[in-house]
Design an enzyme around this catalytic site. Structure first.
Site, PDB file in Angstrom:
ATOM      1  N   LEU A 118       0.850  -1.196   0.000  1.00  0.00           N
ATOM      2  CA  LEU A 118       0.000   0.000   0.000  1.00  0.00           C
ATOM      3  C   LEU A 118       0.883   1.243   0.000  1.00  0.00           C
ATOM      4  CD1 LEU A 118      -2.574  -1.280   2.645  1.00  0.00           C
ATOM      5  CD2 LEU A 118      -2.831  -1.237   0.144  1.00  0.00           C
ATOM      6  N   ASN A 136       2.017  -4.810  10.835  1.00  0.00           N
ATOM      7  CA  ASN A 136       2.380  -5.888   9.900  1.00  0.00           C
ATOM      8  C   ASN A 136       3.210  -6.924  10.640  1.00  0.00           C
ATOM      9  OD1 ASN A 136       2.643  -7.181   7.330  1.00  0.00           O
ATOM     10  ND2 ASN A 136       4.727  -6.384   7.184  1.00  0.00           N
ATOM     11  N   THR A 137       3.093  -8.169  10.195  1.00  0.00           N
ATOM     12  CA  THR A 137       4.023  -9.205  10.658  1.00  0.00           C
ATOM     13  C   THR A 137       4.823  -9.679   9.460  1.00  0.00           C
ATOM     14  OG1 THR A 137       4.277 -11.331  11.778  1.00  0.00           O
ATOM     15  CG2 THR A 137       2.298 -11.072  10.432  1.00  0.00           C
ATOM     16  N   HIS A 138       6.127  -9.841   9.687  1.00  0.00           N
ATOM     17  CA  HIS A 138       7.031 -10.203   8.584  1.00  0.00           C
ATOM     18  C   HIS A 138       7.880 -11.402   9.012  1.00  0.00           C
ATOM     19  CE1 HIS A 138       9.542  -9.621   5.071  1.00  0.00           C
ATOM     20  NE2 HIS A 138      10.590  -9.797   5.856  1.00  0.00           N
TER      21      HIS A 138
HETATM   22  C1  GAR Z   1       3.147 -14.911   7.390  1.00  0.00           C
HETATM   23  O1  GAR Z   1       4.338 -15.655   7.559  1.00  0.00           O
HETATM   24  C2  GAR Z   1       3.468 -13.458   7.233  1.00  0.00           C
HETATM   25  O2  GAR Z   1       4.553 -13.037   7.985  1.00  0.00           O
HETATM   26  C3  GAR Z   1       3.776 -13.383   5.779  1.00  0.00           C
HETATM   27  O3  GAR Z   1       2.787 -14.171   5.168  1.00  0.00           O
HETATM   28  C4  GAR Z   1       2.488 -15.254   6.045  1.00  0.00           C
HETATM   29  C5  GAR Z   1       0.981 -15.381   6.129  1.00  0.00           C
HETATM   30  O4  GAR Z   1       0.620 -16.666   6.549  1.00  0.00           O
HETATM   31  N1  GAR Z   1       3.761 -12.032   5.314  1.00  0.00           N
HETATM   32  C6  GAR Z   1       4.643 -11.564   4.452  1.00  0.00           C
HETATM   33  O5  GAR Z   1       5.538 -12.230   3.968  1.00  0.00           O
HETATM   34  C7  GAR Z   1       4.446 -10.121   4.093  1.00  0.00           C
HETATM   35  N2  GAR Z   1       5.655  -9.572   3.586  1.00  0.00           N
HETATM   36  P1  GAR Z   1      -0.898 -17.155   6.548  1.00  0.00           P
HETATM   37  O6  GAR Z   1      -1.507 -16.823   5.199  1.00  0.00           O
HETATM   38  O7  GAR Z   1      -0.803 -18.626   6.820  1.00  0.00           O
HETATM   39  O8  GAR Z   1      -1.621 -16.422   7.637  1.00  0.00           O
END
Ligand code: GAR
Length: 228
Positions: A118, A136-138
């Site tokens: 975004l 956000n979680t990364h």
């Molecule tokens: C998570 O590991 C999150 O950190 C990542 O996508 C996954 C979602 O898992 N996000 C990113 O990589 C964003 N840059 P889910 O669909 O099983 O909830």
């Protein structure tokens, strides 16, 4: 104070949030995905703001979409055929998504595997309504391994450990104030799937707890006379 979660994938982090009792009011997605079903099954309002509707015929220069090759993105998006030959109107999409969330009274946004970057217009929409209110979680220990291939990059670098980072999102990708981190080991024989699952296990604990604390701080600010 209303919380929205944004998803694009399997929604396992969302499931952990719901299992942990987080008060999720709305789940939004940029493409059809399992995460929307998780929300619907839990009786939570869902909204799909499809990014494929914000593409326009272009020169082909946008053949890389948010760090995925067009082919990666197409497969994640469920087979949209020709995004690689289109340009994505990121500002238009960001404004529309902010307006949809804002129109439903959303105050705080938690991205949980959301596949669209975004731009500033999202954060600044409605007199800066979402500035400092997007989390956000990364799947890495930022600033190490930002971007869409964080797990693969950690493996390729031979890192002995990786982990997850919960941060306040800003228009720059995978940047912004860090709220919490948790390390996990990289084990012999790990591949992207096994390491990512170990990281997600940590995310499923850390992210809901961090969001709950963040919401508590926001409410306290409101009681002290903030605008929410
Ligand atoms: C998570 O590991 C999150 O950190 C990542 O996508 C996954 C979602 O898992 N996000 C990113 O990589 C964003 N840059 P889910 O669909 O099983 O909830």
């Amino acid at each position: 104070m209303r919380l929205a979660v944004l998803v694009s994938g399997t929604g396992s982090i969302l499931e952990a949030m719901l299992g942990g009792g987080l008060p999720v009011d709305l789940v939004g997605a940029d493409r059809p995905c399992r995460g929307l079903g998780v929300a619907a099954d839990a009786g939570i309002e869902t909204v799909l703001v499809a990014r494929c509707e914000w593409t326009m015929r272009g020169t082909g220069e946008d053949s890389v979409i948010d760090g995925h090759s067009a082919a990666d993105h197409d497969s994640a998006a469920g087979g949209v055929s020709d995004l690689g030959r289109r340009r994505f109107d990121r500002e238009g999409y960001s404004c529309e998504l902010a307006a949809v969330l804002g129109g439903r009274g959303v105050d705080v946004v938690a991205m949980a595997g959301f596949g669209t970057v975004l731009d500033a217009s999202f954060f600044e929409w409605g007199d800066g309504r979402y500035r400092g209110r997007v989390l956000n979680t990364h799947p890495s220990l930022l600033p190490a391994f930002p971007g869409w291939h964080a797990v693969r990059d950690a493996l390729d670098a031979g890192a002995a450990e990786s982990g997850c980072t919960v941060h306040v999102a800003i228009p720059e990708v995978d940047a912004g104030p860090v709220l919490a981190q948790r390390a996990v080991p990289v084990l012999a024989g790990d591949d992207e799937t096994t390491l990512h699952e170990r990281i997600k296990k940590a995310e499923r604990e850390l992210y809901p707890a961090t969001i709950a604390a963040f919401l508590g701080e926001q409410r306290a600010g409101q009681e002290r006379g903030g605008r929410m």
